[in-house]
Design a protein around this motif. Sequence first.
Motif: not given
Length: 124
Positions: A71-77, A81-92
């Motif tokens: 999640s921290i990596v996704c926040v940095v990214l 924009i890619i961090g937003m997608l990564g964070f969504f994938i992590l939630v799922i």
Amino acid sequence: MSEQSEDKYWGMPLNTYCMLLHLSQLASIIMPGLGFILPIVMWATNKDKNAEIDKHGKVTLNWMISLFIYSIVCVVLWIVIIGMLGFFILVILNLIFAIIAAVKANDGELWVYPFSIKFFKVEL
């Protein structure tokens, strides 16, 4: 203490307790932070009483710590924009993985979360 109460954990049979240990990480949907605190409390209060609870708790904590790092990596990214997608994938993934682990635990099986970093060693 009677024999019947010895195999109850918080008033639940072992498999039910282990199932709820995995599902408890989803408690943050109801109250922020609860999904991090509740699994730790459930594991810490009974890990010495049953080896299965210790194993399920360790795989859950390994996943939660890994999820936090990802999640921290996704926040940095997020800035690219890619961090937003990564964070969504992590939630799922968190939702799907918790449900799979809970179903397996209810059947008496230990399921190790994919992509989890091994912070706590688990004897399989």
